[in-house]
Design a protein around this motif. Structure first.
Motif, mmCIF file in Angstrom:
data_model
loop_
_atom_site.group_PDB
_atom_site.id
_atom_site.type_symbol
_atom_site.label_atom_id
_atom_site.label_comp_id
_atom_site.label_asym_id
_atom_site.label_seq_id
_atom_site.Cartn_x
_atom_site.Cartn_y
_atom_site.Cartn_z
ATOM 1 N N MET A 186 6.142 14.836 5.738
ATOM 2 C CA MET A 186 6.138 14.373 4.370
ATOM 3 C C MET A 186 5.096 13.294 4.154
ATOM 4 O O MET A 186 4.413 13.258 3.131
ATOM 5 C CB MET A 186 7.539 13.865 3.996
ATOM 6 C CG MET A 186 7.655 13.646 2.548
ATOM 7 S SD MET A 186 8.363 12.081 2.190
ATOM 8 C CE MET A 186 7.827 11.165 3.541
ATOM 9 N N LEU A 187 4.981 12.382 5.116
ATOM 10 C CA LEU A 187 3.980 11.330 4.958
ATOM 11 C C LEU A 187 2.583 11.927 4.893
ATOM 12 O O LEU A 187 1.758 11.533 4.063
ATOM 13 C CB LEU A 187 4.075 10.335 6.119
ATOM 14 C CG LEU A 187 5.234 9.351 6.064
ATOM 15 C CD1 LEU A 187 5.223 8.470 7.302
ATOM 16 C CD2 LEU A 187 5.135 8.485 4.832
ATOM 17 N N GLU A 237 2.058 13.880 1.527
ATOM 18 C CA GLU A 237 1.882 13.068 0.330
ATOM 19 C C GLU A 237 0.620 12.234 0.376
ATOM 20 O O GLU A 237 0.105 11.818 -0.660
ATOM 21 C CB GLU A 237 3.094 12.136 0.155
ATOM 22 C CG GLU A 237 4.388 12.841 -0.184
ATOM 23 C CD GLU A 237 4.488 13.192 -1.659
ATOM 24 O OE1 GLU A 237 3.500 12.984 -2.394
ATOM 25 O OE2 GLU A 237 5.542 13.670 -2.071
ATOM 26 N N THR A 251 10.397 -5.686 6.706
ATOM 27 C CA THR A 251 10.014 -5.616 5.299
ATOM 28 C C THR A 251 10.483 -6.798 4.459
ATOM 29 O O THR A 251 9.679 -7.480 3.842
ATOM 30 C CB THR A 251 10.591 -4.342 4.647
ATOM 31 O OG1 THR A 251 10.334 -3.253 5.486
ATOM 32 C CG2 THR A 251 9.982 -4.125 3.289
ATOM 33 N N SER A 280 7.318 0.201 -4.962
ATOM 34 C CA SER A 280 8.470 1.048 -5.247
ATOM 35 C C SER A 280 9.409 0.397 -6.241
ATOM 36 O O SER A 280 10.187 1.073 -6.893
ATOM 37 C CB SER A 280 9.241 1.339 -3.956
ATOM 38 O OG SER A 280 8.380 1.860 -2.991
ATOM 39 N N TYR A 330 0.626 6.108 -6.635
ATOM 40 C CA TYR A 330 1.858 6.544 -5.974
ATOM 41 C C TYR A 330 1.563 6.944 -4.536
ATOM 42 O O TYR A 330 2.316 6.637 -3.617
ATOM 43 C CB TYR A 330 2.450 7.711 -6.766
ATOM 44 C CG TYR A 330 3.592 8.433 -6.106
ATOM 45 C CD1 TYR A 330 3.382 9.639 -5.441
ATOM 46 C CD2 TYR A 330 4.880 7.920 -6.162
ATOM 47 C CE1 TYR A 330 4.430 10.307 -4.842
ATOM 48 C CE2 TYR A 330 5.930 8.592 -5.562
ATOM 49 C CZ TYR A 330 5.700 9.789 -4.918
ATOM 50 O OH TYR A 330 6.741 10.444 -4.320
ATOM 51 N N PHE A 336 2.332 6.159 0.489
ATOM 52 C CA PHE A 336 2.477 7.077 1.614
ATOM 53 C C PHE A 336 1.365 6.896 2.630
ATOM 54 O O PHE A 336 1.595 7.023 3.838
ATOM 55 C CB PHE A 336 2.540 8.521 1.109
ATOM 56 C CG PHE A 336 3.816 8.817 0.381
ATOM 57 C CD1 PHE A 336 3.895 8.684 -0.994
ATOM 58 C CD2 PHE A 336 4.954 9.198 1.078
ATOM 59 C CE1 PHE A 336 5.074 8.935 -1.658
ATOM 60 C CE2 PHE A 336 6.133 9.452 0.410
ATOM 61 C CZ PHE A 336 6.200 9.318 -0.952
ATOM 62 N N ILE A 392 11.691 1.056 6.051
ATOM 63 C CA ILE A 392 11.088 1.460 4.791
ATOM 64 C C ILE A 392 10.555 2.884 4.864
ATOM 65 O O ILE A 392 10.470 3.580 3.846
ATOM 66 C CB ILE A 392 9.989 0.477 4.386
ATOM 67 C CG1 ILE A 392 9.594 0.763 2.957
ATOM 68 C CG2 ILE A 392 8.772 0.621 5.262
ATOM 69 C CD1 ILE A 392 9.169 -0.421 2.203
ATOM 70 N N ILE A 393 10.225 3.337 6.051
ATOM 71 C CA ILE A 393 9.742 4.707 6.175
ATOM 72 C C ILE A 393 10.857 5.677 5.800
ATOM 73 O O ILE A 393 10.608 6.725 5.195
ATOM 74 C CB ILE A 393 9.251 4.975 7.603
ATOM 75 C CG1 ILE A 393 8.185 3.961 7.993
ATOM 76 C CG2 ILE A 393 8.774 6.388 7.761
ATOM 77 C CD1 ILE A 393 6.799 4.446 7.874
ATOM 78 N N TRP A 394 12.081 5.313 6.168
ATOM 79 C CA TRP A 394 13.193 6.158 5.751
ATOM 80 C C TRP A 394 13.261 6.237 4.228
ATOM 81 O O TRP A 394 13.614 7.260 3.654
ATOM 82 C CB TRP A 394 14.509 5.621 6.313
ATOM 83 C CG TRP A 394 14.576 5.666 7.793
ATOM 84 C CD1 TRP A 394 14.436 4.629 8.662
ATOM 85 C CD2 TRP A 394 14.788 6.832 8.588
ATOM 86 N NE1 TRP A 394 14.558 5.066 9.950
ATOM 87 C CE2 TRP A 394 14.774 6.409 9.936
ATOM 88 C CE3 TRP A 394 14.991 8.172 8.295
ATOM 89 C CZ2 TRP A 394 14.963 7.288 10.989
ATOM 90 C CZ3 TRP A 394 15.181 9.050 9.350
ATOM 91 C CH2 TRP A 394 15.161 8.610 10.672
ATOM 92 N N LEU A 433 10.722 6.078 2.225
ATOM 93 C CA LEU A 433 9.681 6.998 1.788
ATOM 94 C C LEU A 433 10.114 8.443 1.998
ATOM 95 O O LEU A 433 9.837 9.314 1.177
ATOM 96 C CB LEU A 433 8.376 6.728 2.549
ATOM 97 C CG LEU A 433 7.685 5.411 2.215
ATOM 98 C CD1 LEU A 433 6.420 5.253 3.049
ATOM 99 C CD2 LEU A 433 7.346 5.365 0.736
ATOM 100 N N LEU A 434 10.812 8.680 3.113
ATOM 101 C CA LEU A 434 11.317 10.031 3.354
ATOM 102 C C LEU A 434 12.267 10.428 2.240
ATOM 103 O O LEU A 434 12.185 11.537 1.688
ATOM 104 C CB LEU A 434 12.024 10.098 4.705
ATOM 105 C CG LEU A 434 12.646 11.449 5.051
ATOM 106 C CD1 LEU A 434 11.564 12.478 5.299
ATOM 107 C CD2 LEU A 434 13.549 11.337 6.268
ATOM 108 N N LEU A 490 12.346 9.261 -0.733
ATOM 109 C CA LEU A 490 11.600 9.407 -1.975
ATOM 110 C C LEU A 490 10.911 10.764 -2.029
ATOM 111 O O LEU A 490 11.056 11.535 -2.976
ATOM 112 C CB LEU A 490 10.568 8.285 -2.067
ATOM 113 C CG LEU A 490 9.712 8.228 -3.310
ATOM 114 C CD1 LEU A 490 10.570 7.981 -4.523
ATOM 115 C CD2 LEU A 490 8.666 7.140 -3.179
ATOM 116 N N GLY A 491 10.167 11.060 -0.972
ATOM 117 C CA GLY A 491 9.403 12.302 -0.997
ATOM 118 C C GLY A 491 10.268 13.530 -0.853
ATOM 119 O O GLY A 491 10.044 14.540 -1.523
ATOM 120 N N CYS A 515 12.982 1.923 -2.300
ATOM 121 C CA CYS A 515 12.150 3.118 -2.465
ATOM 122 C C CYS A 515 12.913 4.234 -3.133
ATOM 123 O O CYS A 515 12.342 5.019 -3.883
ATOM 124 C CB CYS A 515 11.706 3.630 -1.088
ATOM 125 S SG CYS A 515 10.381 2.706 -0.400
#
Lengths: 326, 273, 460
Positions: free
Chosen positions: A55-56, A59, A250, A282, A293, A297, C293-295, C297-298, C300-301, C390
């Motif tokens: 996915m990364l 995107e 984060t 976000s 957006y 990613f 945070i990568i989770w 993004l997962l 989200l996407g 996210c």
């Protein structure tokens, strides 16, 4: 936290082979079905990893096609939302690196010394109490640490440092700065470093210590000359995992370090890390599929590559040294 | 089956054998307790200078405990208590006295352990460890003593070309000889050996036994061994211990050919242990 | 044997001095180590003290809201009150208005029960003495008073008491006479005045007119826990965050525990030692280290845009479920690994199948370990913020979050409040953080206790 990072004193798993003797067919089917279900569960982890990476990449590919890899890697400014946007990852990487270094500067000395003390000087009963309490430090939600960094540590640092900075003719410490965030991040990482290093040190056989003591060494000499070198790969693995943790953090940096991305390595200034950027964007509303957006990613992909590098490295080192002692 | 009658303390016995020649150490009315468990009861044992004294006996008899008392290894663990004295000659200081610094004692008595335990360092640094601990800075002196120790341990020829390689690369027998060299490098007054060949193959065992016989000329050695044939082979004097008591002590030859106590005889003829 | 080398110096005093120095260094290091431990732990203490100091008052405060959640505000009331009525024998501060009225003073323990149905006039510095509160629900512009006209001495509020529970908030219904309402910083609520004419002066800059109100309502007293979002820091609370956290973490655990335990069982009991298994193992170690945070993004996407699930609690629960999955897997594996083979062999010896062995023999013994791992996973899920940002956690929420609706969680509220420049909101952040930290510490503490207890009880 020692739940996440496996301890080393469990016996290696040995598989018992089950024989399939004559059974009712239905029972056989049930057994097989259960095994398939369980296998899928086990395999899900692979699916998840593929999902994340896929996915990364999916995107961020349009982003890289549009912006170009060289600009991404070489431009020093990260300002994707400005009129004249810059997409250089170094604008964020410098923030990540600076906060991580500050955190390591705190966590590694303190963590290692705590580990040596716990392993070599502390009585077993006391250790049983202290270790779990120390691990509580890493269980506090990071958003609360962010609060702590912004509203407790920063004012204190300002009170301590501003007179010095003034005499040097430098700017005072701003309300958002990377020193405060890095410091609190370091505190959060201490249990990682200390606990894993201490596990590694306690795995060193007593015979080695006795050999050193028998030569007339003090406890400190024994710890430093014999125990630490023997546990070195485990300690290194602990450091590396601490680095990975710091890179991926984060909330502390999002709250306390500010949101101004720039090519800035001075911890006395405001800075933005990769993670803080993703969170900041976000929070708002970006149209799905826009270039802005996609920047999160691309940033996320960079972050994943970095942490994967350190995590896999740490895992391999630990695996190697664990085999050496069993 | 051997009946074990109550063994009275040898101090009652008028004849505690005394070796001819000078003594290096003397254990006098020495008792030792792990917590509430009395592991050694009133031991009286002379240690002859520049001779090998062997301690033999079945498991749990306290021979290792006695050996480790010489260099105060028990101080490393909690709840241990020494009673009585172990006198070191010529000054006559009490090794287990409360006022004596264990570190100082350990610099004068070196120990070799059952399982070879080289440090994760180079061969050179392993042997130099004792000197570093003593603060010896003179590089030539250190190098000189390392060569001397490795020669004394019959290891020099095998490692002289790779002194700075890792000690862990050596075989088991070589590692044990390295540990012996390490122990010798600081010229200890007593060399304590705790079943040094128990973990080694017969070849390495016999090499080390030859070593011990050579070293006897220059160092007082006390060796604990599970293997009484080994004791018979290499030691001048032997002490037989059982359940914390010293049952019999005499010249090795006498112990093995004509033991005074029935218990000793049962042990060496293999009736128990 | 070679000749004896030069001896090491046998200067005893120098040796003793060196030993003494080394021992002092040893003691110094021991002190430093212990000091570092104490310092690290004291940071935890400092954190708690800071949170308690900053947030306790917010936890204890209450305020009043209308049924629709809006804080009643005097700004709502604008209108003309026409005063009328002669004064009678009334206690100071009160005036009779219109038909004869009883008077009430400003006292909190007023008993209004006997006055129900009566017309009363209230005046005083505190326009809402005691529990008498009124709230205007809606207002319409009113005709202005002729300039220069004032009506001194009019009672602040004139109305009819409809209901008067003992010492509690009362609803007022204003009679269809013109009333005058004095403004003032104290006036918090004005009841809806159906068809009444009211006026308020002063703070509203003298605006006058007729208030038309639609209904009268009772007010609620709310605490930090029961209130939702608000512009005012003292009125903002964590109710939506509380419900949201509960919803999301329930979904998280429902997803992660069965899946994680199943995966753990497979890897320990069934998986052959081949490359596929090795790959899976490295994988899980990887996933445990992926930044949170990568989770997000997962989620989200994949969940929001890929599967079109939208920014709901369910999406958040699934995302966090994936995040804590490695924790559950690893904990399950450790717990299962600690069960000795003798147990399995005994079961096989009696003729059990693999699943029977696992289900009836291995799992019961590893229950505490699995439980501990689940508790730690839960603790982690409760405190996560970044991935939920996210995945669309909102900040402003009216009402209560549901499964398929917008959601927020407590850490998100804390994040928002601490990011605001106004100091009052920091108190909210501190109060919510206090709750969050207490819950986290309680969960982790119970996990430690279970682990300790398990170690003592089970002796293989």
């Amino acid at each position: 936290m020692t739940q996440i990072d496996t301890p080393l004193n469990l016996p290696a798993a040995t598989t018992i082979k089950f024989e399939r003797d004559a059974r009712t067919r239905r029972g056989d089917y049930v057994e097989k079905l259960i095994e398939i279900v369980l296998f899928l569960a086990g395999f899900s982890s692979v699916a998840i990893t593929l999902g994340i990476v896929g996915m990364l990449v999916w995107e961020s590919l349009p982003f890289f096609r549009q912006v170009g890899l060289s600009k991404f890697l070489l431009d020093l400014q990260w300002t994707p939302l400005l009129g004249q946007p810059h997409y250089g990852i170094w604008g964020l990487l410098s923030g990540t690196i600076t906060t991580t270094l500050v955190a390591l500067f705190v966590a590694i000395p303190v963590g290692t010394i705590c580990a040596i003390w716990l392993s070599e000087y502390c009585s077993a009963r006391l250790r049983e109490i202290i270790k779990p309490v120390l691990e509580l430090l890493s269980a506090v939600p990071t958003v609360v640490y962010g609060y702590f960094a912004l509203l407790f540590v920063t004012p204190i640092l300002q009170a301590l440092l501003n007179p010095v900075l003034q005499t040097l003719g430098w700017d005072p410490l701003p309300g958002f700065n990377m020193l405060s965030a890095g410091f609190v991040m370091g505190i959060m990482i201490i249990p990682y470093v200390a606990s894993l290093s201490e596990d590694a040190m306690r795995s060193v056989p007593m015979a080695l210590r006795e050999g050193s003591f028998a030569m007339g060494a003090t406890r400190f000499q024994t710890s430093w000359n014999v125990v630490v070198p023997s546990a070195l790969s485990g300690i290194t693995a602990a450091y590396i995992l601490g680095v990975a943790r710091a890179i991926g953090e984060t909330m502390i940096v999002a709250i306390a370090a500010g949101n101004m991305a720039g090519f800035q390595f001075n911890p006395l200034r405001e800075g933005q890390t990769i993670t803080a950027y993703i969170v900041g964007i976000s929070k708002g509303d970006l149209p799905h599929g826009s270039l802005e957006y996609r920047t999160i990613f691309a940033a996320g992909l960079t972050l994943l590559v970095l942490t994967l590098f350190f995590n896999v490295g740490g895992y391999l080192i630990r695996k190697r040294y664990r085999e050496a002692y069993t | 089956m051997v009946t074990t009658q109550a063994i009275h303390s040898p101090t009652d016995d008028a004849h505690v054998f005394t070796p001819t020649g000078p003594l290096k150490a003397a254990v006098r009315d020495f008792s030792f307790s792990y917590g509430s468990f009395k592991a050694l009861k009133n031991i009286n044992l002379p240690i002859a200078e520049k001779k090998v004294t062997a301690l033999i006996g079945p498991s749990g008899c306290g021979k290792s405990t006695l050996l480790r008392s010489f260099n105060r290894m028990h101080d490393l663990y909690a709840n241990n208590r020494y009673e009585g004295e172990i006198r070191l000659f010529p000054e006559g200081i009490n090794l287990v006295g409360k006022d004596l610094e264990p570190i100082e004692i350990r610099m004068r008595c070196s120990m070799v352990f059952q399982k070879p335990n080289p440090f994760p360092k180079s061969i050179y640094e392993n042997v130099a460890y004792g000197m570093r601990v003593r603060g010896v800075k003179n590089k030539t002196l250190v190098a000189e003593r390392i060569e001397y120790a490795l020669r004394a341990a019959a290891l020099w020829d095998e490692v002289k070309d790779r002194l700075h390689s890792s000690a862990n690369a050596l075989s088991g027998g070589q590692q044990q000889r390295l540990c012996i060299a390490r122990a010798l490098a600081t010229e200890p007054e007593i060399l304590l050996m705790d079943e040094p060949t128990a973990a080694l193959d017969p070849m390495s065992t016999s090499r080390i036994e030859d070593l011990v016989t050579e070293l006897e000329k220059t160092v007082t050695i006390i060796i604990v061994t599970h293997n009484m044939h080994q004791a018979a082979r290499i030691s001048a004097y032997t002490a037989f211990m059982y359940l914390g008591d010293l049952i019999e002590f005499n010249e090795t030859e006498k112990i093995f050919t004509n033991p005074a106590k029935k218990m000793t005889e049962s042990y060496i003829t293999g009736r128990f242990g | 044997m070679s000749e004896r080398p030069s001896p090491i110096s046998n200067d005893v005093t120098a040796l003793r001095a060196m030993i003494g120095k080394r021992k002092r260094g040893d003691r110094l290091f021991s002190f430093t180590g212990a000091a570092f431990i104490v310092l690290s732990l004291s940071v935890l203490g400092a954190l708690m003290v800071k949170l308690v100091f900053d947030g306790t008052h917010r936890l204890l405060e209450t305020h009043d809201v209308r049924a629709d959640g809006q804080t009643p505000g005097y700004r709502d009331a604008v209108g003309i009150l026409s005063a009328a009525g002669p004064a009678g024998t009334l206690p100071a501060g009160f005036e009779v208005q219109g038909d004869a009225i009883d008077l009430r003073g400003d006292s909190d323990d007023m008993d209004l029960a006997p006055l129900v149905g009566r017309l009363v006039g209230l005046k005083g510095d505190r326009p809402h003495p005691g529990n008498l509160l009124m709230s205007v629900v809606s207002a319409e512009p009113i005709e202005p008073l002729p300039p220069g006209e004032t009506r001194p001495g009019d009672p602040d509020i004139v109305g009819k008491i409809i209901k008067a529970p003992r010492g509690h908030r009362t609803a007022f219904q204003l009679v269809p006479e013109p009333l005058r309402i004095l403004s003032g910083p104290e006036v918090k609520n004005l009841e809806s005045l159906a068809g009444q004419r009211v006026a308020a002066a002063g703070r509203w800059g003298g605006a006058t007119g007729t208030i038309k109100a639609s209904r009268v309502e009772l007010l609620r007293n709310e605490t930090f826990f029961t209130s939702g979002t608000s512009k005012n820091a003292s009125e903002a609370g964590i109710w939506p965050g509380l419900i949201g956290t509960l919803l999301v973490t329930t979904i998280t655990m429902l997803m992660a525990v069965p899946l994680g335990v199943a995966a753990g069982i497979y890897l320990e009991e069934y998986a052959p030692k081949n490359r596929v298994t090795a790959v899976i193992e490295i994988n899980i170690a990887n996933l445990a280290g992926v930044p949170s945070i990568i989770w997000g993004l997962l989620g989200l996407g994949l969940f929001i845009y890929g599967l079109g699930l939208g920014r709901t609690s369910i999406t958040a629960g699934l995302t966090l479920g994936l995040l804590v999955l490695p924790i559950v897997i690893i904990a399950t594996r450790e717990a299962i690994r600690a069960v000795p083979n003798a147990i399995r062999e005994a079961a096989i010896g009696l003729g059990a199948t693999q699943w029977q062995t696992v289900r009836y023999h291995v799992i019961p013994y590893s229950m505490s370990g699995i439980l501990t791992g689940s508790i730690i996973a839960l603790s982690r899920a409760i405190g996560e913020t970044a991935p939920l940002v996210c995945v669309g956690a909102v900040i402003f929420m009216t009402g209560t979050p549901g499964l398929n609706s917008a959601f927020t969680v407590m850490p998100m509220q804390i994040f928002d409040w601490v990011s605001r420049p106004q100091r009052e909101f920091h108190a909210n952040a501190a109060a919510a953080s206090l709750i969050l930290v207490m819950v986290t510490l309680a969960l982790n503490g119970s996990a430690i206790y279970i682990r300790y207890h398990l170690r003592k009880k089970i002796k293989w």
